[in-house]
Design a protein around this motif. Structure first.
Motif, mmCIF file in Angstrom:
data_model
loop_
_atom_site.group_PDB
_atom_site.id
_atom_site.type_symbol
_atom_site.label_atom_id
_atom_site.label_comp_id
_atom_site.label_asym_id
_atom_site.label_seq_id
_atom_site.Cartn_x
_atom_site.Cartn_y
_atom_site.Cartn_z
ATOM 1 N N ASP A 65 1.638 -6.372 117.884
ATOM 2 C CA ASP A 65 2.647 -5.956 118.861
ATOM 3 C C ASP A 65 2.015 -5.158 120.002
ATOM 4 N N ALA A 66 1.061 -4.290 119.681
ATOM 5 C CA ALA A 66 0.402 -3.495 120.727
ATOM 6 C C ALA A 66 -0.375 -4.379 121.686
ATOM 7 N N ALA A 67 -0.981 -5.446 121.165
ATOM 8 C CA ALA A 67 -1.724 -6.364 122.028
ATOM 9 C C ALA A 67 -0.782 -7.068 123.000
ATOM 10 N N TRP A 68 0.428 -7.443 122.534
ATOM 11 C CA TRP A 68 1.399 -8.063 123.438
ATOM 12 C C TRP A 68 1.837 -7.074 124.520
ATOM 13 N N ALA A 69 2.044 -5.837 124.145
ATOM 14 C CA ALA A 69 2.423 -4.824 125.129
ATOM 15 C C ALA A 69 1.322 -4.639 126.175
ATOM 16 N N ALA A 106 -3.069 -14.657 125.819
ATOM 17 C CA ALA A 106 -1.733 -14.812 125.241
ATOM 18 C C ALA A 106 -1.673 -16.019 124.314
ATOM 19 N N THR A 107 -2.299 -17.116 124.730
ATOM 20 C CA THR A 107 -2.300 -18.320 123.897
ATOM 21 C C THR A 107 -3.030 -18.080 122.587
ATOM 22 N N THR A 108 -4.154 -17.390 122.671
ATOM 23 C CA THR A 108 -4.932 -17.093 121.462
ATOM 24 C C THR A 108 -4.199 -16.110 120.563
ATOM 25 N N LEU A 109 -3.592 -15.092 121.178
ATOM 26 C CA LEU A 109 -2.878 -14.088 120.393
ATOM 27 C C LEU A 109 -1.700 -14.703 119.651
ATOM 28 N N ARG A 166 8.415 -12.033 128.686
ATOM 29 C CA ARG A 166 7.867 -11.666 129.991
ATOM 30 C C ARG A 166 6.647 -12.518 130.323
ATOM 31 N N LEU A 167 5.945 -12.936 129.286
ATOM 32 C CA LEU A 167 4.707 -13.688 129.501
ATOM 33 C C LEU A 167 4.919 -15.187 129.549
ATOM 34 N N ALA A 168 6.063 -15.634 129.045
ATOM 35 C CA ALA A 168 6.304 -17.077 128.955
ATOM 36 C C ALA A 168 6.253 -17.736 130.323
ATOM 37 N N GLY A 169 6.818 -17.089 131.328
ATOM 38 C CA GLY A 169 6.836 -17.681 132.660
ATOM 39 C C GLY A 169 5.444 -17.836 133.236
ATOM 40 N N LEU A 206 -0.102 -8.101 133.035
ATOM 41 C CA LEU A 206 0.685 -8.978 133.895
ATOM 42 C C LEU A 206 1.307 -8.194 135.046
ATOM 43 N N ASP A 207 1.735 -6.978 134.777
ATOM 44 C CA ASP A 207 2.391 -6.162 135.807
ATOM 45 C C ASP A 207 1.400 -5.581 136.812
ATOM 46 N N THR A 208 0.133 -5.461 136.427
ATOM 47 C CA THR A 208 -0.825 -4.769 137.287
ATOM 48 C C THR A 208 -1.935 -5.657 137.828
ATOM 49 N N GLY A 209 -1.894 -6.945 137.525
ATOM 50 C CA GLY A 209 -2.962 -7.828 137.995
ATOM 51 C C GLY A 209 -2.520 -9.266 138.104
#
Length: 446
Positions: free
Chosen positions: A379-383, A401-404, A420-423, A389-392
């Motif tokens: 969960d921390a890795a997703w956060a 994300a795919t590997t995680l 948030r990452l799906a898009g 995503l928000d800063t770069g």
């Protein structure tokens, strides 16, 4: 840099000496004009004095503090007491750069044209004593070496190194590495810098022998259009020694040792790699000797807070482009945050701005989760990916994300942050598909 004619030994002139010389030349011209120092109607006997006064005015130039990476790399290597070899085409300003460096550092400049000397000039001339069988035959050093020892300091400039035949290059080995000429040893206050033209543009040039080449820090000397134009206008860049932070010295040494030893432990093949081609053997290549030189340069650059560009010139000029770039990449990774620290506080994580470094950090975080897969760490890795995503750039989170996602266990709930990452992942895949389809469509149209 202006081109100056090298002499056997040039003493730097102070500003007061320059002014006195100009005044003397001007005063020697009868009836000289106060603005130009040139007589309105000079006699034939005065013409050479007028010419000398004009030459003095042309030599009277100023210097200014100006960013110059190659000049900074040269001064850093000189400060580290390492022999430097400047490579460049004829007329590019190598000799003038050394002359200006000697003046700025207030060092007597001794210029030796390597190609016009015999091997014995560097190994020492045999001198018979009263009883050679009892006392042996001493090897007497040349006069320029004696003058350097008497002065206790200076800048020894070995010019036209690439036109020196192999026998002379062999005699130079001990001078460059051990600082010995015959039985004489140069004092620590003497620095050694050489210059060479590429074989293609050298007069009867030779390739440098591998043993001699491996003793130098090789710097490619190129001209800067703006520097030349401003210099011809009377103002050249000022060569200054780097300011070393005394508080950083232990830290700098530790950082340099960890960087070099860490790379060579992971890449043992880089410890010694003699190039196969003759031309490349005459340049920078990795060996235990050149890695020791690199370690010293990294420590000096760290203590001086030098730019990455300056460090790149020095490292690649010591062990070559390939190993040098690997070391620079390793230095970047040394500054990366610890994945465990990021997983402990993903909300407060500070990620690198550079895209390649950010990608490496995110990949390291995913690798850490794979090494110890736990729900809280997942969960921390997703956060953390959401923060990235928000800063770069969004495309940097696609692969992590795919590997995680493949690390999920059946009893782990999918965190809401994945939405948030799906898009970003979908858009990236669509862009990749479009990039693949475009060439195929163009090919079909033809």
């Amino acid at each position: 840099m202006p081109t100056l004619t090298p002499s056997a030994e040039t003493e730097p002139r102070t500003e007061s000496e320059k002014e006195t010389e100009t005044e003397t030349k001007s005063a020697a011209v009868a009836g000289a004009d106060t603005a130009t120092g040139i007589s309105a109607d000079p006699t034939e006997a005065d013409q050479l004095d007028v010419a000398d006064a004009l030459l003095t005015l042309l030599r009277d130039t100023d210097t200014e503090a100006r960013p110059d990476s190659q000049l900074e790399a040269l001064t850093l290597a000189v400060a580290a007491d390492l022999p430097v070899l400047l490579w460049g085409e004829p007329g590019i300003g190598k000799t003038a750069a050394l002359t200006q460096l000697a003046e700025t550092l207030d060092l007597p400049l001794t210029t030796v044209i390597a190609s016009v000397h015999e091997p014995s000039d560097f190994s020492g001339l045999p001198v018979l004593g009263d009883d050679p069988a009892e006392q042996g035959v001493p090897m007497a050093p040349p006069d320029w070496a004696v003058r350097l020892v008497r002065a206790g300091r200076g800048l020894l400039f070995l010019d036209e190194l690439s036109t020196a035949p192999p026998a002379v290059q062999a005699a130079l080995l001990r001078l460059v590495l051990e600082r010995r000429i015959g039985t004489l040893r140069l004092p620590p206050g003497v620095r050694i810098v050489a210059a060479a033209n590429p074989r293609s543009s050298a007069a009867d040039g030779w390739e440098l022998s591998p043993p001699l080449a491996n003793r130098f820090v090789h710097l490619q000397w190129v001209h800067d259009h703006e520097v030349v134009v401003r210099g011809l206008g009377g103002t050249w860049p000022r060569a200054t020694l780097p300011r070393l932070d005394a508080r950083k010295l232990p830290e700098a040494v530790d950082f340099a040792r960890r960087a070099v030893c860490g790379l060579l432990a992971a890449r043992p093949g880089l410890v010694h790699r003699l190039p196969s081609g003759e031309t490349r053997r005459g340049g920078a290549w990795p060996s235990p000797r050149s890695w020791e030189t690199t370690l010293r340069l990294v420590a000096f650059a760290t203590a001086a807070d030098s730019s990455r560009e300056v460090l790149s010139l020095l490292v690649r000029g010591t062990v070559g482009d390939g190993p040098g770039l690997e070391l620079l990449a390793s230095l970047d990774r040394m500054d990366l945050p610890d994945p465990e620290t990021l997983l402990a506080d993903p909300a407060g994580a500070v990620l690198p701005e550079r895209g390649d470094l950010r990608q490496a950090v995110l990949d390291g975080v995913v690798a850490a989760v794979r090494g110890r897969p736990e729900k809280a760490r997942w969960d921390a890795a997703w956060a953390l990916l959401v923060r990235a995503l928000d800063t770069g750039a969004p495309d940097l989170v696609v692969v992590p994300a795919t590997t995680l996602a493949t690390l999920r266990r059946e009893d782990w709930d999918v965190p809401a942050s994945i939405e948030r990452l799906a898009g970003a992942v979908t858009l990236s895949r669509r862009a990749d598909d479009a990039a693949v389809r475009s060439p195929l469509a163009a090919k079909a149209a033809r």
